[in-house]
Design a protein around this motif. Structure first.
Motif, PDB file in Angstrom:
ATOM      1  N   MET A   1       0.991  -1.157  -0.083  1.00  0.00           N
ATOM      2  CA  MET A   1       0.079   0.017   0.123  1.00  0.00           C
ATOM      3  C   MET A   1       0.940   1.129  -0.161  1.00  0.00           C
ATOM      4  O   MET A   1       1.825   1.360   0.908  1.00  0.00           O
ATOM      5  N   ASN A   2       0.755   2.095  -0.787  1.00  0.00           N
ATOM      6  CA  ASN A   2       1.455   3.377  -0.826  1.00  0.00           C
ATOM      7  C   ASN A   2       0.855   4.190  -0.034  1.00  0.00           C
ATOM      8  O   ASN A   2      -0.125   4.391   0.628  1.00  0.00           O
ATOM      9  N   ILE A   3       2.062   5.328   0.233  1.00  0.00           N
ATOM     10  CA  ILE A   3       1.837   6.222   1.325  1.00  0.00           C
ATOM     11  C   ILE A   3       0.405   7.088   1.255  1.00  0.00           C
ATOM     12  O   ILE A   3      -0.453   7.433   2.271  1.00  0.00           O
ATOM     13  N   ASP A   4      -0.137   7.462  -0.030  1.00  0.00           N
ATOM     14  CA  ASP A   4      -1.237   8.152  -0.066  1.00  0.00           C
ATOM     15  C   ASP A   4      -2.545   7.380   0.156  1.00  0.00           C
ATOM     16  O   ASP A   4      -3.422   7.733   0.717  1.00  0.00           O
ATOM     17  N   LYS A   5      -2.604   6.168  -0.150  1.00  0.00           N
ATOM     18  CA  LYS A   5      -3.571   5.373   0.143  1.00  0.00           C
ATOM     19  C   LYS A   5      -3.563   4.960   1.742  1.00  0.00           C
ATOM     20  O   LYS A   5      -4.720   4.863   2.092  1.00  0.00           O
ATOM     21  N   TRP A   6      -2.478   4.733   2.311  1.00  0.00           N
ATOM     22  CA  TRP A   6      -2.254   4.527   3.572  1.00  0.00           C
ATOM     23  C   TRP A   6      -3.062   5.727   4.423  1.00  0.00           C
ATOM     24  O   TRP A   6      -3.747   5.964   5.276  1.00  0.00           O
ATOM     25  N   ASP A   7      -2.625   7.003   4.104  1.00  0.00           N
ATOM     26  CA  ASP A   7      -3.106   8.373   4.505  1.00  0.00           C
ATOM     27  C   ASP A   7      -4.460   8.587   4.283  1.00  0.00           C
ATOM     28  O   ASP A   7      -5.342   8.740   5.418  1.00  0.00           O
ATOM     29  N   ASN A   8      -4.986   8.024   3.118  1.00  0.00           N
ATOM     30  CA  ASN A   8      -6.652   8.221   3.012  1.00  0.00           C
ATOM     31  C   ASN A   8      -7.223   7.112   3.839  1.00  0.00           C
ATOM     32  O   ASN A   8      -8.448   7.386   4.458  1.00  0.00           O
ATOM     33  N   SER A   9      -6.754   5.663   3.932  1.00  0.00           N
ATOM     34  CA  SER A   9      -7.424   4.966   5.032  1.00  0.00           C
ATOM     35  C   SER A   9      -7.277   5.581   6.299  1.00  0.00           C
ATOM     36  O   SER A   9      -8.341   5.216   7.092  1.00  0.00           O
ATOM     37  N   TYR A  10      -6.291   5.749   6.670  1.00  0.00           N
ATOM     38  CA  TYR A  10      -6.076   6.138   8.062  1.00  0.00           C
ATOM     39  C   TYR A  10      -7.112   7.446   8.345  1.00  0.00           C
ATOM     40  O   TYR A  10      -7.600   7.602   9.478  1.00  0.00           O
ATOM     41  N   ASP A  12      -9.605   8.180   7.023  1.00  0.00           N
ATOM     42  CA  ASP A  12     -11.186   7.630   7.170  1.00  0.00           C
ATOM     43  C   ASP A  12     -11.181   6.956   8.542  1.00  0.00           C
ATOM     44  O   ASP A  12     -12.305   7.385   8.923  1.00  0.00           O
ATOM     45  N   PHE A  38      -0.850  15.442   6.360  1.00  0.00           N
ATOM     46  CA  PHE A  38      -1.768  14.625   6.653  1.00  0.00           C
ATOM     47  C   PHE A  38      -3.215  15.458   7.018  1.00  0.00           C
ATOM     48  O   PHE A  38      -4.404  15.042   6.911  1.00  0.00           O
TER      49      PHE A  38
END
Length: 95
Positions: A1-10, A12, A38
């Protein structure tokens, strides 16, 4: 998982489970310059959740340190801008 997807998931998880942000509420986010990326993700996600308004207050630790270091004994960090109190009061009363 790239950092942008992680940031979006977190973001959420933070907004839905941590803050329990609801549609038509406003959100206040206090952050430091180093966490602004963030904070932006949180704000964008909040708007996706149909919030009314996101208010971001950014602090710069170097500027804060300069303020503290250069205050004299009379000042002792007593000054706090009225607009910040008004802003906080309005957000609490509206939500």
């Amino acid at each position: 998982m790239n950092i942008d997807k992680w940031d979006n998931s977190y973001a959420d998880v933070v907004l839905k489970a941590g803050v329990n942000l609801q549609k038509n509420q406003s959100l206040f986010i206090g952050c430091n310059i180093s966490s602004y990326h963030f904070t932006r993700v949180l704000a964008l996600k909040a708007y996706e959740l149909s919030v009314l308004y996101v208010d971001i207050d950014i602090t710069d630790n170097q500027i804060l340190k300069a303020r503290i270091s250069n205050q004299n004994e009379e000042q002792e960090l007593k000054y706090f801008p009225t607009y910040k109190l008004t802003r906080s009061h309005q957000m609490v009363c509206e939500n």
